[in-house]
Design an enzyme around this catalytic site. Structure first.
Site, short mmCIF file in Angstrom:
data_model
loop_
_atom_site.label_atom_id
_atom_site.label_comp_id
_atom_site.label_asym_id
_atom_site.label_seq_id
_atom_site.Cartn_x
_atom_site.Cartn_y
_atom_site.Cartn_z
N ALA A 63 0.86 -1.19 0.00
CA ALA A 63 0.00 0.00 0.00
C ALA A 63 0.90 1.24 0.00
O ALA A 63 2.06 1.16 0.39
CB ALA A 63 -0.86 -0.01 1.26
N GLY A 102 0.61 -5.21 0.68
CA GLY A 102 -0.53 -5.17 -0.24
C GLY A 102 -0.17 -5.73 -1.60
O GLY A 102 -1.04 -6.27 -2.31
N GLU A 105 -0.60 -9.27 -1.35
CA GLU A 105 -2.04 -9.53 -1.24
C GLU A 105 -2.72 -9.46 -2.62
O GLU A 105 -3.61 -10.25 -2.92
CB GLU A 105 -2.67 -8.53 -0.26
CG GLU A 105 -2.15 -8.76 1.16
CD GLU A 105 -2.69 -7.74 2.16
OE1 GLU A 105 -2.24 -6.59 2.09
OE2 GLU A 105 -3.56 -8.11 2.96
N GLU A 125 3.99 -5.61 7.00
CA GLU A 125 3.09 -4.69 7.71
C GLU A 125 3.41 -4.63 9.20
O GLU A 125 3.29 -3.58 9.84
CB GLU A 125 1.63 -5.11 7.53
CG GLU A 125 1.03 -4.74 6.17
CD GLU A 125 1.28 -5.78 5.10
OE1 GLU A 125 2.20 -6.61 5.26
OE2 GLU A 125 0.56 -5.76 4.09
N1 3HC Z 1 4.60 3.53 0.14
C1 3HC Z 1 5.09 4.75 -0.15
N2 3HC Z 1 6.40 4.99 -0.37
C2 3HC Z 1 7.23 3.93 -0.32
C3 3HC Z 1 6.79 2.64 -0.03
C4 3HC Z 1 5.40 2.44 0.22
N3 3HC Z 1 4.90 1.24 0.49
N4 3HC Z 1 7.86 1.81 -0.03
C5 3HC Z 1 8.92 2.57 -0.32
N5 3HC Z 1 8.55 3.85 -0.50
C6 3HC Z 1 9.41 4.98 -0.87
C7 3HC Z 1 10.46 5.26 0.18
O1 3HC Z 1 9.96 6.13 1.18
C8 3HC Z 1 11.57 5.89 -0.63
O2 3HC Z 1 11.20 7.24 -0.86
P1 3HC Z 1 12.33 8.36 -0.95
O3 3HC Z 1 13.18 7.99 -2.13
O4 3HC Z 1 11.55 9.61 -1.12
O5 3HC Z 1 13.10 8.30 0.34
C9 3HC Z 1 11.47 5.17 -1.98
O6 3HC Z 1 10.17 4.59 -2.01
C10 3HC Z 1 12.48 4.06 -2.15
O7 3HC Z 1 12.43 3.22 -1.00
P2 3HC Z 1 13.75 2.63 -0.35
O8 3HC Z 1 14.75 3.68 -0.15
O9 3HC Z 1 13.31 1.83 0.84
O10 3HC Z 1 14.24 1.68 -1.53
P3 3HC Z 1 14.92 0.27 -1.48
O11 3HC Z 1 15.18 -0.10 -2.88
O12 3HC Z 1 16.04 0.24 -0.50
O13 3HC Z 1 13.81 -0.75 -0.89
C11 3HC Z 1 11.62 -1.73 -0.69
C12 3HC Z 1 12.65 -1.01 -1.62
C13 3HC Z 1 12.18 -3.11 -0.29
C14 3HC Z 1 10.35 -1.88 -1.47
C15 3HC Z 1 11.42 -0.88 0.58
O14 3HC Z 1 11.13 0.45 0.19
C16 3HC Z 1 10.32 -1.33 1.48
O15 3HC Z 1 10.50 -2.24 2.24
N6 3HC Z 1 9.14 -0.67 1.41
C17 3HC Z 1 8.04 -0.87 2.30
C18 3HC Z 1 7.28 -2.10 1.99
C19 3HC Z 1 6.10 -2.23 2.94
O16 3HC Z 1 6.20 -2.00 4.12
N7 3HC Z 1 4.95 -2.63 2.40
C20 3HC Z 1 3.76 -2.78 3.17
C21 3HC Z 1 2.99 -1.51 3.14
S1 3HC Z 1 1.59 -1.54 4.21
C22 3HC Z 1 0.41 -2.40 3.35
O17 3HC Z 1 0.68 -2.88 2.28
C23 3HC Z 1 -0.92 -2.46 4.01
C24 3HC Z 1 -1.82 -3.44 3.34
O18 3HC Z 1 -1.73 -4.68 3.95
C25 3HC Z 1 -3.23 -3.00 3.43
#
Ligand code: 3HC
Length: 686
Positions: A63, A102, A105, A125
């Site tokens: 998400a 997500g 998912e 998450e």
């Molecule tokens: N939403 C919004 N922005 C995100 C994001 C997300 N899910 N994931 C990463 N970003 C952004 C980061 O803030 C960063 O922004 P910036 O350049 O402005 O600082 C940019 O994307 C690049 O991210 P990273 O520096 O972390 O890049 P990497 O290549 O090192 O890592 C990644 C990539 C493995 C995808 C890592 O970003 C990550 O782990 N992201 C989060 C994944 C996550 O937590 N997903 C679950 C979200 S909650 C959800 O899905 C709820 C659902 O169940 C309903």
């Protein structure tokens, strides 16, 4: 605005491509585009199957976290996933990069999943204080099995494509062009009915039902890891619902538990921290185009615990290291310890024997200081004495090649003074690793008055290469982390004299969520660290302990007594020493409340953090939080000291400190920034 989702037909397959850099987060436009694409496929008789794929570096990484806390924009992700699953034509997820949260998912909503071998899968998450809230807690156990689902939802880690295929999360691994093969796969399955829906599967749930103790056992086995966190338990409850209830009811439980977490302070703190960590790598006043220097070989001076640990970081990342010591036995001891550490990692299955040899093979141990001449970065990790450091940097200046970065691992000393011992202060920087240096994620990058921009940019980039989180600190005593430790230590020690026990103070810190309290930490690190080594000179409680050989865990005696299994118990002898000091100093004994301990040891840290900010020694309050979470184990569910203080209310912090001001005496002075921010109703981090 153009949609991040585009579609094109390939024969009877509709290829749906998301192009939403950087990570294809499932923001509103992506969700709307996906729903429109499924409607297009459903309404077009010439379409027999759908492939969902992503452009750029990754499949949907979850998400869009930036949307959290804002008014919701329809359609919701759970609805999108249901729409995909209910598409009357087979939908295939074609996965590369990381299918996370997500994103996974969405993939679980698809009828089939194909992936390249380098793809990774996870539901992180829990690290944001949440649970997979788009049906993930219900579909994942049905597809991957309950034990794997429990591990994934509570741990938040990733699994590789081979494992995903072996547990049935991926239907086919694809070598070669992902989309082309996904279309071929779609053609193979286009006529199979009924469509396999994750939400309708029961086979793996049935397996789990045969073991009624599965949840209780899991909770017990992971209790320590999950302690203090709310999200892991609610993730478990959601998976329990998958087992106990039909899908349609289980998702209602999931939704309720998701909302419960989302509205809590832990999720807020953990989501704040996600962005804090990413912000830390950015240096505000250095242009983004600044090019880092090339680092091909690293030199390390000193093969002690720090030097060895520092070297291991580079060796593990494939960067050759030259390590220098003064005497052969110290060099052998140091390299022996490094090998032993690698072998222990291999014994746990986290490294192969070949990788151990590869890492150790890239190490050049030597007694010859001039061997550092071909290093691009040289890190000094010797005694914390200014004279020794200056001497080393003076020598380095004569032999290091032009443009080499000269770094000190000092944890307190003035980097500018060290730099002044060279003719190239612009190449000098502090790289403060935390012990054990091969394990701890934090790196304080200390910016000297004359440190060149590209040196800093190199340090930040290198930190990423060695999987550290780097934070920039200015030159001040103890930089960010250790500087904030000082008021905590001073007040904790005074509290002993006033009537608290080491046990009480440590308990308050552990209950707060710290891995250990100040005295447990002293015993672990060594009570003798920084001791003047003169047993007749006893100026404080620590001197008295050190003089009696109570050096901490390594001597089975420190602030606590330790049994043969290193289990601590309160020490009557230490209490005697404390009582003696109290009499000697004429301090009145009184009852100390837990709240006073918090005010004098934690509120004072916040005050010091505010001073660090107002002096410009940290770029932003969130950097201070990153230091404390990754360097000292501050509970991430409290965000870090500055975020925590904001949550408590800065006026409450100020009031607490005012309560204690008299008792703290001349050891304490208010940060003007704290007073001003509190008075204006402001916050440090939001
Ligand atoms: N939403 C919004 N922005 C995100 C994001 C997300 N899910 N994931 C990463 N970003 C952004 C980061 O803030 C960063 O922004 P910036 O350049 O402005 O600082 C940019 O994307 C690049 O991210 P990273 O520096 O972390 O890049 P990497 O290549 O090192 O890592 C990644 C990539 C493995 C995808 C890592 O970003 C990550 O782990 N992201 C989060 C994944 C996550 O937590 N997903 C679950 C979200 S909650 C959800 O899905 C709820 C659902 O169940 C309903």
């Amino acid at each position: 605005m153009t949609s991040p989702i585009s579609t094109h037909k390939h024969g009877s397959t509709l290829i749906v491509t998301s192009n939403n850099p950087p990570v294809n987060a499932l923001g509103a436009a992506v969700r709307q585009g996906l729903v429109a694409a499924i409607e297009q496929a459903t309404g077009d008789d010439a379409i027999h199957s759908v492939v969902i794929t992503c452009a750029g570096q990754t499949f949907f990484a979850g998400a869009d976290i930036t949307e959290f806390g804002k008014p919701p924009v329809m359609p919701w992700l759970p609805e999108v996933v249901d729409i995909i699953e209910n598409c009357p034509k087979p939908v295939i997820a074609a996965i590369h990069g990381t299918a996370l949260g997500g994103g996974l998912e969405v993939a679980l909503g698809c009828h089939y999943r194909v992936a390249v071998p380098s793809a990774k899968f996870g539901v992180p998450e829990v690290k944001l204080g949440l649970l997979p809230g788009a049906g993930g807690t219900q579909r994942l156990p049905r597809v991957a099995g309950v034990p794997k689902a429990l591990e994934m939802v509570t741990g938040g880690g990733m699994i590789g494509a081979a494992e995903a295929a072996s547990i049935g999360l991926v239907d086919r691994l694809i070598e070669g062009d992902l989309v082309q093969h996904a279309v071929a796969f779609a053609n193979e399955v286009k006529d199979i009915r009924p469509l396999p829906k994750s939400s309708e599967r029961d086979d793996k749930l049935a397996e789990a039902r045969a073991n009624p103790a599965i949840f209780a056992d899991f909770r017990k086995a992971n209790a320590r890891k999950m302690k203090g966190f709310e999200a892991p338990e609610l993730n478990i409850q959601a998976v329990e619902a998958a087992l106990a209830k039909p899908y349609a009811e289980g998702v209602l439980d999931e939704r309720r538990l998701f909302m419960q977490l989302m509205s809590g302070s832990q999720a807020r703190a953990q989501q704040y921290f996600f962005f804090a960590e990413r912000k830390a790598s950015k240096i505000d006043d250095i242009p983004a185009y600044t090019k880092p220097r090339d680092i091909r070989r690293v030199g390390v001076i000193g093969a002690g615990t720090m030097g060895g640990g520092i070297s291991m970081n580079f060796l593990s990342a494939g960067i050759p290291v030259t390590i220098v010591e003064m005497a052969q036995d110290a060099l052998d001891r140091g390299t022996g310890t490094m090998r032993k550490n690698y072998e222990a990692t291999a014994a746990k299955g986290r490294m192969t024997a070949d990788q151990v040899e590869q890492a150790m093979g890239a190490l050049t141990p030597t007694l010859d200081f001039s061997a550092l001449a071909d290093c691009d970065l040289i890190i000094e990790a010797v005694f914390e004495t200014m004279e020794i450091k200056k001497d080393i940097f003076g020598k380095l200046d004569k032999i290091a090649k032009p443009g080499a970065i000269l770094a000190s691992n000092t944890s307190y000393l003035n980097v500018d003074e060290i730099a002044a011992a060279t003719s190239r202060p612009q190449d000098v920087v502090g790289l403060h690793f935390f012990s054990p240096a091969n394990v701890m994620k934090l790196l304080e990058v200390v910016r000297g008055a004359r440190t060149e921009s590209d040196v800093l940019v190199t340090a930040m980039a290198l930190a990423k290469r060695i999987k550290k989180v780097a934070v920039v600190a200015g030159v001040c005593h103890g930089f960010i982390g250790n500087r904030m430790l000082m008021p905590r230590q001073v007040e904790a020690t005074k509290l002993l004299l006033e009537g608290a026990t080491p046990d009480q103070i440590d308990r308050v810190h552990v209950e707060f969520g710290m891995p250990m309290g100040p005295f447990q930490m002293a015993d672990l690190a060594g009570v003798d660290i920084g001791w003047h080594r003169d047993p007749t000179r006893i100026e404080n409680i620590r001197d008295a302990l050190a003089a009696e050989g109570r050096w901490g865990q390594k001597k089975s005696a420190g602030f606590y007594d330790y049994d043969e299994k290193r289990r601590p118990s309160p020490s009557p002898r230490v209490q005697e020493i404390i009582d003696d000091f109290r009499t000697r100093e004429g301090v009145q004994k009184r009852d100390i409340t837990d709240q006073e301990i918090i005010e004098r040891t934690l509120y004072t840290m916040v005050n010091e953090g505010a001073k660090i900010l107002e002096e410009g020694m940290a770029q932003r309050a969130s950097d201070i939080d990153v230091v404390w979470v990754y360097g000292y184990g501050w509970p991430v569910y409290r965000g870090g000291p500055m975020h925590w203080a904001d949550g408590e209310g800065l006026d409450k912090i100020v009031a607490g400190l005012k309560n204690q001001e008299q008792r703290m005496g001349s050891d304490f002075s208010f940060s003007q920034l704290l007073l001003d921010t509190a008075a204006s109703g402001g916050k440090f981090t939001r």
